[in-house]
Design an enzyme around this catalytic site. Structure first.
Site, PDB file in Angstrom:
ATOM      1  N   ARG A 208      -6.093  24.839 -41.951  1.00 14.07           N
ATOM      2  CA  ARG A 208      -4.751  25.294 -42.351  1.00 14.07           C
ATOM      3  C   ARG A 208      -3.912  25.639 -41.123  1.00 14.07           C
ATOM      4  O   ARG A 208      -2.714  25.325 -41.074  1.00 14.07           O
ATOM      5  CB  ARG A 208      -4.865  26.504 -43.286  1.00 14.07           C
ATOM      6  CG  ARG A 208      -5.344  26.123 -44.685  1.00 14.07           C
ATOM      7  CD  ARG A 208      -5.971  27.296 -45.429  1.00 14.07           C
ATOM      8  NE  ARG A 208      -5.022  28.327 -45.810  1.00 14.07           N
ATOM      9  CZ  ARG A 208      -5.378  29.525 -46.258  1.00 14.07           C
ATOM     10  NH1 ARG A 208      -6.659  29.839 -46.375  1.00 14.07           N
ATOM     11  NH2 ARG A 208      -4.457  30.398 -46.600  1.00 14.07           N
TER      12      ARG A 208
ATOM     13  N   ARG B  15       7.247  22.764 -45.497  1.00 12.87           N
ATOM     14  CA  ARG B  15       6.162  22.776 -44.518  1.00 12.87           C
ATOM     15  C   ARG B  15       6.172  21.557 -43.622  1.00 12.87           C
ATOM     16  O   ARG B  15       5.313  21.457 -42.742  1.00 12.87           O
ATOM     17  CB  ARG B  15       4.837  22.776 -45.262  1.00 12.87           C
ATOM     18  CG  ARG B  15       4.219  24.136 -45.451  1.00 12.87           C
ATOM     19  CD  ARG B  15       3.021  23.923 -46.341  1.00 12.87           C
ATOM     20  NE  ARG B  15       1.957  24.825 -46.094  1.00 12.87           N
ATOM     21  CZ  ARG B  15       1.747  25.946 -46.776  1.00 12.87           C
ATOM     22  NH1 ARG B  15       2.585  26.324 -47.699  1.00 12.87           N
ATOM     23  NH2 ARG B  15       0.702  26.679 -46.518  1.00 12.87           N
TER      24      ARG B  15
ATOM     25  N   ARG C  76      -9.560  33.064 -53.152  1.00  6.33           N
ATOM     26  CA  ARG C  76      -9.157  31.659 -53.110  1.00  6.33           C
ATOM     27  C   ARG C  76     -10.207  30.773 -52.462  1.00  6.33           C
ATOM     28  O   ARG C  76     -10.859  31.168 -51.502  1.00  6.33           O
ATOM     29  CB  ARG C  76      -7.826  31.530 -52.344  1.00  6.33           C
ATOM     30  CG  ARG C  76      -6.633  31.720 -53.251  1.00  6.33           C
ATOM     31  CD  ARG C  76      -5.354  31.912 -52.495  1.00  6.33           C
ATOM     32  NE  ARG C  76      -5.111  30.916 -51.450  1.00  6.33           N
ATOM     33  CZ  ARG C  76      -4.003  30.872 -50.738  1.00  6.33           C
ATOM     34  NH1 ARG C  76      -3.032  31.737 -50.979  1.00  6.33           N
ATOM     35  NH2 ARG C  76      -3.846  29.978 -49.803  1.00  6.33           N
TER      36      ARG C  76
ATOM     37  N   ARG D 107      -8.757  38.919 -48.040  1.00  7.32           N
ATOM     38  CA  ARG D 107      -7.775  38.907 -49.134  1.00  7.32           C
ATOM     39  C   ARG D 107      -8.404  38.723 -50.513  1.00  7.32           C
ATOM     40  O   ARG D 107      -9.336  37.964 -50.693  1.00  7.32           O
ATOM     41  CB  ARG D 107      -6.778  37.768 -48.923  1.00  7.32           C
ATOM     42  CG  ARG D 107      -5.891  37.558 -50.165  1.00  7.32           C
ATOM     43  CD  ARG D 107      -4.737  36.658 -49.922  1.00  7.32           C
ATOM     44  NE  ARG D 107      -5.120  35.356 -49.408  1.00  7.32           N
ATOM     45  CZ  ARG D 107      -4.253  34.480 -48.967  1.00  7.32           C
ATOM     46  NH1 ARG D 107      -2.966  34.773 -48.948  1.00  7.32           N
ATOM     47  NH2 ARG D 107      -4.663  33.326 -48.530  1.00  7.32           N
TER      48      ARG D 107
ATOM     49  N   LYS E 225       3.746  36.125 -46.224  1.00  2.01           N
ATOM     50  CA  LYS E 225       4.865  35.548 -46.970  1.00  2.01           C
ATOM     51  C   LYS E 225       4.822  35.968 -48.444  1.00  2.01           C
ATOM     52  O   LYS E 225       5.815  36.436 -48.998  1.00  2.01           O
ATOM     53  CB  LYS E 225       4.822  34.002 -46.885  1.00  2.01           C
ATOM     54  CG  LYS E 225       4.797  33.461 -45.452  1.00  2.01           C
ATOM     55  CD  LYS E 225       4.762  31.929 -45.415  1.00  2.01           C
ATOM     56  CE  LYS E 225       3.494  31.295 -45.972  1.00  2.01           C
ATOM     57  NZ  LYS E 225       2.281  31.534 -45.163  1.00  2.01           N
TER      58      LYS E 225
HETATM   59  P1  AP5 Z   1      -0.320  37.110 -47.890  1.00  6.45           P
HETATM   60  O1  AP5 Z   1       0.957  37.791 -48.212  1.00  6.45           O
HETATM   61  O2  AP5 Z   1      -1.165  36.650 -49.014  1.00  6.45           O
HETATM   62  O3  AP5 Z   1      -0.063  35.935 -46.830  1.00  6.45           O
HETATM   63  P2  AP5 Z   1       0.658  34.531 -46.983  1.00  6.45           P
HETATM   64  O4  AP5 Z   1       1.520  34.325 -45.777  1.00  6.45           O
HETATM   65  O5  AP5 Z   1       1.333  34.420 -48.311  1.00  6.45           O
HETATM   66  O6  AP5 Z   1      -0.606  33.599 -46.855  1.00  6.45           O
HETATM   67  P3  AP5 Z   1      -1.127  32.370 -47.695  1.00  6.45           P
HETATM   68  O7  AP5 Z   1      -2.553  32.194 -47.297  1.00  6.45           O
HETATM   69  O8  AP5 Z   1      -0.837  32.532 -49.150  1.00  6.45           O
HETATM   70  O9  AP5 Z   1      -0.291  31.236 -47.105  1.00  6.45           O
HETATM   71  P4  AP5 Z   1      -0.652  29.784 -47.073  1.00  6.45           P
HETATM   72  O10 AP5 Z   1       0.596  29.252 -46.492  1.00  6.45           O
HETATM   73  O11 AP5 Z   1      -1.900  29.402 -46.391  1.00  6.45           O
HETATM   74  O12 AP5 Z   1      -0.965  29.465 -48.628  1.00  6.45           O
HETATM   75  P5  AP5 Z   1      -0.147  28.714 -49.752  1.00  6.45           P
HETATM   76  O13 AP5 Z   1      -0.539  29.295 -51.042  1.00  6.45           O
HETATM   77  O14 AP5 Z   1       1.287  28.600 -49.404  1.00  6.45           O
HETATM   78  O15 AP5 Z   1      -1.170  38.093 -46.948  1.00  6.45           O
HETATM   79  C1  AP5 Z   1      -2.477  37.759 -46.499  1.00  6.45           C
HETATM   80  C2  AP5 Z   1      -3.366  39.023 -46.483  1.00  6.45           C
HETATM   81  O16 AP5 Z   1      -2.881  39.940 -45.499  1.00  6.45           O
HETATM   82  C3  AP5 Z   1      -3.364  39.806 -47.803  1.00  6.45           C
HETATM   83  O17 AP5 Z   1      -4.658  40.286 -48.046  1.00  6.45           O
HETATM   84  C4  AP5 Z   1      -2.359  40.947 -47.564  1.00  6.45           C
HETATM   85  O18 AP5 Z   1      -2.698  42.089 -48.323  1.00  6.45           O
HETATM   86  C5  AP5 Z   1      -2.511  41.199 -46.081  1.00  6.45           C
HETATM   87  N1  AP5 Z   1      -1.242  41.575 -45.442  1.00  6.45           N
HETATM   88  C6  AP5 Z   1      -0.010  41.035 -45.668  1.00  6.45           C
HETATM   89  N2  AP5 Z   1       0.918  41.594 -44.866  1.00  6.45           N
HETATM   90  C7  AP5 Z   1       0.246  42.510 -44.093  1.00  6.45           C
HETATM   91  C8  AP5 Z   1       0.651  43.417 -43.048  1.00  6.45           C
HETATM   92  N3  AP5 Z   1       1.951  43.489 -42.637  1.00  6.45           N
HETATM   93  N4  AP5 Z   1      -0.302  44.188 -42.470  1.00  6.45           N
HETATM   94  C9  AP5 Z   1      -1.607  44.127 -42.887  1.00  6.45           C
HETATM   95  N5  AP5 Z   1      -2.046  43.308 -43.871  1.00  6.45           N
HETATM   96  C10 AP5 Z   1      -1.132  42.493 -44.450  1.00  6.45           C
HETATM   97  O19 AP5 Z   1      -0.748  27.229 -49.616  1.00  6.45           O
HETATM   98  C11 AP5 Z   1      -2.070  26.925 -49.952  1.00  6.45           C
HETATM   99  C12 AP5 Z   1      -2.314  25.419 -49.872  1.00  6.45           C
HETATM  100  O20 AP5 Z   1      -1.474  24.737 -50.816  1.00  6.45           O
HETATM  101  C13 AP5 Z   1      -1.984  24.743 -48.540  1.00  6.45           C
HETATM  102  O21 AP5 Z   1      -3.051  24.842 -47.608  1.00  6.45           O
HETATM  103  C14 AP5 Z   1      -1.713  23.299 -48.985  1.00  6.45           C
HETATM  104  O22 AP5 Z   1      -2.931  22.612 -49.260  1.00  6.45           O
HETATM  105  C15 AP5 Z   1      -0.989  23.506 -50.287  1.00  6.45           C
HETATM  106  N6  AP5 Z   1       0.479  23.612 -50.135  1.00  6.45           N
HETATM  107  C16 AP5 Z   1       1.248  24.698 -50.463  1.00  6.45           C
HETATM  108  N7  AP5 Z   1       2.534  24.466 -50.179  1.00  6.45           N
HETATM  109  C17 AP5 Z   1       2.603  23.224 -49.658  1.00  6.45           C
HETATM  110  C18 AP5 Z   1       3.673  22.438 -49.142  1.00  6.45           C
HETATM  111  N8  AP5 Z   1       4.951  22.891 -49.133  1.00  6.45           N
HETATM  112  N9  AP5 Z   1       3.382  21.198 -48.653  1.00  6.45           N
HETATM  113  C19 AP5 Z   1       2.117  20.719 -48.680  1.00  6.45           C
HETATM  114  N10 AP5 Z   1       1.062  21.418 -49.135  1.00  6.45           N
HETATM  115  C20 AP5 Z   1       1.293  22.672 -49.621  1.00  6.45           C
END
Ligand code: AP5
Ligand code: ZN
Length: 215
Positions: A170, A86, A159, A125, A13
């Site tokens: 997660r 979410r 992270r 990552r 994402k």
């Molecule tokens: P990346 O693009 O970083 O993936 P992502 O989907 O953004 O993953 P996140 O881990 O950031 O999502 P998340 O939902 O767990 O975290 P968030 O920050 O929202 O890609 C991942 C890796 O793969 C990278 O190394 C990239 O280079 C590689 N890659 C990407 N695409 C690729 C491809 N096509 N092929 C090969 N490699 C690829 O949330 C974190 C925490 O915050 C949550 O756990 C929660 O505690 C809190 N939080 C955030 N939002 C909310 C909410 N709305 N409600 C409640 N709690 C929340």
């Protein structure tokens, strides 16, 4: 266009959202980034959520809806909601906030991946501390001179929640609380699906095709 990128941790994402900002001038609203900024700034709310995030649990709806509400104005070429909503409560709140602005969602893009790929994506990552560019030890390694290709910084960040234990939590949170949104948006007629296991370029191409179709 206003879109949601929906998918489990590691689906890509953030990677795709950053491209859309660069290529189309859209505005990325990542609740994960906002929460990490709150934590880094040492604010009271940031300290409160840090432990919940490190464990991989969801932060309360109230906090994240408040964060989105603060940022939801202007919007230029459209908003990319990344990691929000979410829960069903967050989805309802977003619908109401957009309606109040006289805006709507144009597409909800589900990024489909399988759990096995997620483990290696998450544990490999790293993120640039200078500009936020996302790297991966195998698929998108840091340049050999150790300097970020986008900004030249040497600050490699990992992270606190990118370990196998937190990832398991997660994923459970995703399946229990977030995956019902797939049905919710399907019934609203907004859902489109892309293959998140494809190469980064190919995923970007699929998303571009969707955006060109709705705007
Ligand atoms: P990346 O693009 O970083 O993936 P992502 O989907 O953004 O993953 P996140 O881990 O950031 O999502 P998340 O939902 O767990 O975290 P968030 O920050 O929202 O890609 C991942 C890796 O793969 C990278 O190394 C990239 O280079 C590689 N890659 C990407 N695409 C690729 C491809 N096509 N092929 C090969 N490699 C690829 O949330 C974190 C925490 O915050 C949550 O756990 C929660 O505690 C809190 N939080 C955030 N939002 C909310 C909410 N709305 N409600 C409640 N709690 C929340
Ligand atoms: Zn950088």
């Amino acid at each position: 266009a206003n879109i949601i990128l929906l998918g489990p941790p590691g689906a890509g994402k953030g990677t795709q959202a950053r491209r859309l900002v660069e290529e189309r001038g859209m505005v990325q609203l990542s609740t994960g980034d906002m929460l990490r900024e709150a934590k880094d700034s040492g604010s009271e709310m940031g300290n409160r959520v840090a432990e919940v995030m490190a464990k991989g649990q969801l932060v309360t709806d109230e906090i994240v809806i408040g964060l989105i509400e603060e940022k939801l104005s202007g919007g230029g070429e459209g908003f990319i909601f990344d990691g929000f909503p979410r829960t069903l409560a967050q989805a309802d709140a977003l619908g109401e906030l957009l309606a109040k602005m006289g805006a709507k969602l144009d597409a909800v893009i589900e990024m489909q991946v399988d759990d096995e790929a997620l483990v290696s994506r998450i544990t490999g990552r790293s993120t640039c501390g200078g500009c936020g560019e996302v790297y991966h030890d195998q698929t998108k390694p840091w340049p050999a001179d150790g300097k970020c290709a986008k900004c030249g910084s040497t600050d490699v960040k990992r992270r606190a929640d990118d370990n196998e234990d937190s990832l398991r939590t997660r994923l459970m949170e995703y399946y229990k609380k977030t995956s019902p949104l797939i049905g919710y948006y399907y019934h609203a007629g907004d859902l489109l699906t892309v293959d998140g296991l494809a190469e980064i370029e190919d995923v970007a191409g699929e998303i571009a095709r969707i955006l060109d179709g709705v705007s």
